[in-house]
Scaffold this motif. Structure first.
Motif, PDB file in Angstrom:
ATOM      1  N   LEU A  72      33.325 -15.136 -39.786  1.00 11.94           N
ATOM      2  CA  LEU A  72      33.230 -13.763 -39.873  1.00 11.94           C
ATOM      3  C   LEU A  72      33.299 -13.143 -38.520  1.00 11.94           C
ATOM      4  CD1 LEU A  72      30.658 -11.653 -42.152  1.00 11.94           C
ATOM      5  CD2 LEU A  72      30.383 -11.668 -39.606  1.00 11.94           C
ATOM      6  N   GLY A  73      33.986 -11.977 -38.427  1.00  8.08           N
ATOM      7  CA  GLY A  73      33.985 -11.207 -37.067  1.00  8.08           C
ATOM      8  C   GLY A  73      32.826 -10.409 -36.830  1.00  8.08           C
ATOM      9  N   ALA A  74      32.798  -9.159 -37.350  1.00  6.33           N
ATOM     10  CA  ALA A  74      31.709  -8.255 -36.781  1.00  6.33           C
ATOM     11  C   ALA A  74      31.416  -7.251 -38.150  1.00  6.33           C
ATOM     12  CB  ALA A  74      31.880  -7.682 -35.410  1.00  6.33           C
ATOM     13  N   LEU A  87      24.414  -3.966 -42.906  1.00  3.62           N
ATOM     14  CA  LEU A  87      23.982  -5.220 -42.700  1.00  3.62           C
ATOM     15  C   LEU A  87      23.362  -5.852 -43.917  1.00  3.62           C
ATOM     16  CD1 LEU A  87      23.338  -7.159 -40.515  1.00  3.62           C
ATOM     17  CD2 LEU A  87      20.859  -6.354 -40.231  1.00  3.62           C
ATOM     18  N   ARG A 105      22.254 -20.823 -32.002  1.00  2.00           N
ATOM     19  CA  ARG A 105      22.935 -19.978 -30.683  1.00  2.00           C
ATOM     20  C   ARG A 105      22.830 -20.730 -29.725  1.00  2.00           C
ATOM     21  NH1 ARG A 105      21.822 -13.820 -32.531  1.00  2.00           N
ATOM     22  NH2 ARG A 105      22.930 -13.892 -34.556  1.00  2.00           N
ATOM     23  N   ARG A 128      17.228 -19.435 -34.584  1.00  2.00           N
ATOM     24  CA  ARG A 128      16.538 -18.469 -35.301  1.00  2.00           C
ATOM     25  C   ARG A 128      16.384 -18.719 -36.818  1.00  2.00           C
ATOM     26  NH1 ARG A 128      20.227 -13.075 -35.965  1.00  2.00           N
ATOM     27  NH2 ARG A 128      18.819 -11.812 -37.272  1.00  2.00           N
ATOM     28  N   TYR A 135      12.993 -10.017 -41.732  1.00  2.00           N
ATOM     29  CA  TYR A 135      14.408  -9.359 -42.300  1.00  2.00           C
ATOM     30  C   TYR A 135      14.451  -9.685 -44.011  1.00  2.00           C
ATOM     31  CZ  TYR A 135      17.226  -9.121 -38.014  1.00  2.00           C
ATOM     32  OH  TYR A 135      17.701  -8.774 -36.786  1.00  2.00           O
ATOM     33  N   GLU A 274      29.840 -16.932 -36.759  1.00  2.00           N
ATOM     34  CA  GLU A 274      30.188 -15.699 -36.180  1.00  2.00           C
ATOM     35  C   GLU A 274      29.896 -15.674 -34.831  1.00  2.00           C
ATOM     36  OE1 GLU A 274      27.454 -12.784 -37.468  1.00  2.00           O
ATOM     37  OE2 GLU A 274      25.997 -14.072 -38.192  1.00  2.00           O
ATOM     38  N   VAL A 276      27.870 -13.786 -31.871  1.00  2.00           N
ATOM     39  CA  VAL A 276      26.510 -12.757 -31.786  1.00  2.00           C
ATOM     40  C   VAL A 276      26.696 -11.289 -31.901  1.00  2.00           C
ATOM     41  CG1 VAL A 276      24.340 -12.514 -30.604  1.00  2.00           C
ATOM     42  CG2 VAL A 276      25.173 -14.841 -30.943  1.00  2.00           C
TER      43      VAL A 276
HETATM   44  N1  GGG Z   1      29.039 -10.807 -35.636  1.00  2.00           N
HETATM   45  C1  GGG Z   1      28.249 -10.257 -36.657  1.00  2.00           C
HETATM   46  C2  GGG Z   1      27.578  -8.864 -36.544  1.00  2.00           C
HETATM   47  O1  GGG Z   1      28.172  -8.063 -36.445  1.00  2.00           O
HETATM   48  N2  GGG Z   1      26.351  -9.112 -35.994  1.00  2.00           N
HETATM   49  C3  GGG Z   1      25.739  -7.915 -35.541  1.00  2.00           C
HETATM   50  C4  GGG Z   1      24.399  -7.659 -35.931  1.00  2.00           C
HETATM   51  O2  GGG Z   1      23.715  -6.661 -35.778  1.00  2.00           O
HETATM   52  N3  GGG Z   1      23.673  -8.541 -36.802  1.00  2.00           N
HETATM   53  C5  GGG Z   1      22.664  -8.502 -37.111  1.00  2.00           C
HETATM   54  C6  GGG Z   1      21.741  -9.891 -37.063  1.00  2.00           C
HETATM   55  O3  GGG Z   1      22.154 -10.765 -36.620  1.00  2.00           O
HETATM   56  O4  GGG Z   1      20.423  -9.703 -37.048  1.00  2.00           O
END
Ligand code: GGG
Length: 346
Positions: A72-74, A87, A105, A128, A135, A274, A276
């Motif tokens: 996954l990218g972002a 999210l 990580r 983590r 969450y 992914e 971070v």
């Molecule tokens: N690389 C995935 C991404 O977009 N992460 C940003 C993010 O805000 N992730 C929430 C989290 O991991 O708590």
């Protein structure tokens, strides 16, 4: 020849750029090592949400089930879709549905990268908790928009959830330098975090070869800046882990270097890999995103799939690239140039 089926979710902002970079490196190393990667791309993102009203289709999780891993990218485009929607609509359902309870990580300085700290001799593995805690998504709002409005959000810590992430972290510490730091805020949060500390103490008896120390989150934040070399494996709850790993990314030179793996340790479902970092809307489409975090995450994926030599080759190629001064300073080199240098090293 072994074939791995990989689901690609480039997502938003810089996500597609760094995922494409990682995929080109993965394909090259697969070719050289002698296995095949079969990628299938899914357009699930905020743009998809704007078109369909959901971040992924109703059968999205079922679709992903058939893959060996997910890259996954972002995710996130806050100007158009609230971050809480993106999210909770994509990333979190995948982590929870596939019981990817361990988010790994690594934080260390790559050769040639100058971090902001005096000490450069650190090598920290943050673990983590990834499926519950802060969450959990349990809560609600009443009397919305009035002066009497109330918002409640409950963190959920289960014995199963806490015990399994701590066991995972103890095992990681055992395989590394034998030191585990368990992070809570049990002086202030007297139920959930005291519970976490109790389970840490109980498990410590089973892992007598691991030196375990409990820290409060505030003290850990200071330690990561002042004495990062004193840390080996750090384990924390979902939110605390998220915050500490942005700090970890900062001390390793920036979010462009911070990789992650969302692992289902039982292998009962695919794991997800992914960077971070998020979608970075401010630099999206400029071609200057650092792809190293995504490429390193790809290496973690190969490691998880059992392709250890290929994973090691990618890490070595990244290290030789940064040692040559390429990709070491944010914005200096273009995404394509950094990727080309890593491909050339391979
Ligand atoms: N690389 C995935 C991404 O977009 N992460 C940003 C993010 O805000 N992730 C929430 C989290 O991991 O708590």
């Amino acid at each position: 020849m072994t074939t791995y089926r990989i689901a690609l979710i480039p997502g938003d902002g810089i996500g597609p750029d760094v995922t494409a970079a990682a995929w080109s490196v993965l394909e090259k190393v697969a070719d050289k090592t002698g296995f095949t990667l079969e990628g299938e791309e899914f357009p699930w993102s905020c743009a998809f949400y704007k078109e369909t009203g959901t971040m992924m289709p109703a059968d999205g999780i079922e679709t992903l089930c058939g893959f060996d891993a997910i890259l996954l990218g972002a995710v996130g485009w806050p100007a158009e879709v609230p971050d809480s929607v993106s999210l909770h609509g994509l990333l979190l359902p995948i982590r929870k549905s596939f019981v990817q309870y361990a988010n790994i990580r690594p934080h260390r300085l790559l050769p040639g990268v100058k971090g902001p700290l005096r000490s450069d001799g650190f090598d920290i593995l943050c673990i983590r908790e990834n499926t519950e805690g802060e969450y959990s998504g349990a809560g609600g709002r009443v009397h919305q928009g009035t002066a009497d409005e109330v918002a409640v959000e409950t963190s959920i810590f289960t014995r199963t959830g806490v015990e399994r992430i701590l066991r995972f972290a103890f095992e990681q510490a055992r395989a590394r330098r034998g030191k585990l730091a368990s992070v809570t805020k049990s002086n202030a949060q007297k139920y959930s975090m005291v519970f976490w500390d109790e389970i840490t103490r109980k498990l410590a008896g089973e892992y007598a070869d691991v030196e375990v120390t409990s820290y409060h989150i505030d003290a850990m934040a200071a330690r990561m800046v002042m004495a990062p070399e004193s840390l080996d494996v750090v384990v924390a709850s979902n939110l605390f882990g998220d915050i500490l790993t942005d700090l970890g990314a900062a001390i390793q030179g920036g979010l462009g270097f911070a990789a992650s793996a969302n692992i289902n340790p039982d292998r009962s479902a695919p794991s997800m890999f992914e960077p971070v970092h998020g979608s970075a809307p401010d630099i999206a489409h400029l071609g200057i995103a650092n792809p190293i975090a995504a490429i390193w995450s790809g290496a973690m994926m190969l490691e998880h799939l059992g392709e250890k030599a290929a994973a090691g080759a990618i890490i070595a190629a990244i290290e030789r690239t940064t040692a040559d001064g390429i990709g070491t300073v944010p914005g200096k080199d273009r995404t394509e140039a950094i990727t080309a240098a890593i491909l050339a090293q391979l």
